[in-house]
Design a protein around this motif. Sequence first.
Motif, short mmCIF file in Angstrom:
data_model
loop_
_atom_site.label_atom_id
_atom_site.label_comp_id
_atom_site.label_asym_id
_atom_site.label_seq_id
_atom_site.Cartn_x
_atom_site.Cartn_y
_atom_site.Cartn_z
N THR A 127 0.75 -1.35 -0.10
CA THR A 127 -0.07 -0.17 0.18
C THR A 127 0.78 1.26 -0.14
OG1 THR A 127 -0.22 -0.12 2.37
CG2 THR A 127 -1.99 -1.06 1.15
N PRO A 128 0.62 2.23 -0.38
CA PRO A 128 1.13 3.56 -0.59
C PRO A 128 1.52 4.15 0.67
CG PRO A 128 -1.04 4.03 -1.30
CD PRO A 128 -0.96 2.57 -0.97
N GLY A 129 2.92 4.50 0.81
CA GLY A 129 3.21 5.34 2.22
C GLY A 129 2.52 6.61 2.58
N SER A 130 1.82 6.91 1.62
CA SER A 130 0.72 8.20 2.12
C SER A 130 -0.13 7.76 3.11
CB SER A 130 0.06 8.69 0.69
OG SER A 130 -0.61 7.60 0.19
N LEU A 131 -0.48 6.42 3.24
CA LEU A 131 -1.49 6.03 4.30
C LEU A 131 -0.71 5.98 5.54
CD1 LEU A 131 -2.85 2.85 2.69
CD2 LEU A 131 -3.94 4.98 2.73
N ARG A 132 0.51 6.39 5.80
CA ARG A 132 1.15 6.36 7.01
C ARG A 132 1.98 7.68 6.98
NH1 ARG A 132 0.25 1.47 5.25
NH2 ARG A 132 1.96 1.80 3.61
N PRO A 133 1.51 8.86 7.17
CA PRO A 133 2.13 10.03 7.04
C PRO A 133 3.05 10.49 8.08
CG PRO A 133 -0.05 10.46 7.31
CD PRO A 133 0.00 9.16 7.11
#
Length: 461
Positions: A127-133
């Motif tokens: 999943t994209p790292g943008s989900l864990r900012p």
Amino acid sequence: MTSSFEALLPSTERALLHRVAVAQSEGRAPSFVAGVVRDGAMVWSGARSCVDGHAPDTGTQYRIGSITKVFTAVLVMRLRDEGLLGLEDLLEKHLPGTGVGEVTIAQLLGHTAGLAAETPSPWWERTPGSLRPELADVLGERPTVHPVGRLHHYSNPGYTLLGSLVEAVRGVSWEEALRTEILEPLGLDRTSCRPVAPHAGGFAVHPWADVMMPEPAEDLGLMAPAGQLWSTVGDLCRFAVFLTEGDDRVLSADTVAEMRVPAAPASVTDGKAGYGLGLQLVHSERGLLFGHTGSLPGFVAGLWVSVEDGVAAVALANATSGPLPATVAAELIGIVAEAEPRLPKPWRPVPAAEVDEELLALTGPWYWGTYAYGLRLGAGRALTLEPLKGAGRRASFRALPDGSGWIGLDGYYQGETLRVVRRPDGSVSHLDLGSFVFTREPYEQGDAVPGGVAEGAWRGL
């Protein structure tokens, strides 16, 4: 390893290629590429592919997963060597507000900080790292699952914290520090955070059918220091040489050697495996191998080094599961080492300028109680103490710069100091090794504890 190139025998090259071909075929990998380093130079590479006539080469990028952690550990060790942090410093000192600041930097490097293995759902690798900012998103509500410092428990979030630590202390992004402090000095121009052509695509191969589908290549965001990098066989072979010899532009030989000293205990279920400061350690039939394995959806990777054999190997494949590059890399080392054993260096006497009559007088037999040991002098005033018969503890020693003694380099006496104790008249009384007394005769008469033998004490029945 030294930088001297000597080609492998054709029979050895054939055996290496056969092992790679079997790995690609039986592992059902779209492609598989590997390289071998001997004495500081890449001496062989080979590849197999499912596309006839189109195999990858040593410049084709693959994603290397957790081999990225070694690069992050190198950045942390650079900060330590510069005096900007200490390995026993609490994380809170340099990266406040994480909620797990009571762990030390050494514990994070060696995976003994008690942190969870993974981030909270969803699966961070796919999943994209943008989900864990934020770090709080990486750590979750229950970041620790074990008591701090008590257990080796592999943790991906732990290396996210180390990447953020590098950014906080260095004042630049992890990616920028990586580029300027490791990749550029070592000439690793085909290692990057995002794929640069030519690169392999990552695939999932169906476990029960010979079909496959592309895997996503997500940008991991804050998790990048744990597994973001793309690299090549050529670059990773050069990196393996660095991890063996050091490079003063990045880390000294002493520091890279420190990284492969066990910092975490071996697993209860696998006593042959351990972990240093960012390096996995495996005790194989060939002795100690150090390096790291890696995987992300679509890719698996392995890098191992055998200092004893002077051989390293890298293996990369673009499949989520099936092939085992880490196993293959270890086996490639074994193929070379067994087919072409390393030639010992020619014996040479020490340079005339290093001959020291006082040190020469210390060589020969010494006794700890009734245990017989031999003290041998080597180049650079180095000493070796080894049992002459039966059980005993062997150790090598390096001379301290101030001339006060020698520091133990391995085994039971690692870190302990060997000193020469003299009598008031200047003659040698005994050797003191971490309070153990070695005398010239067993329990030498009138000498230091535990010396001293009463008159006529040695007797028969």
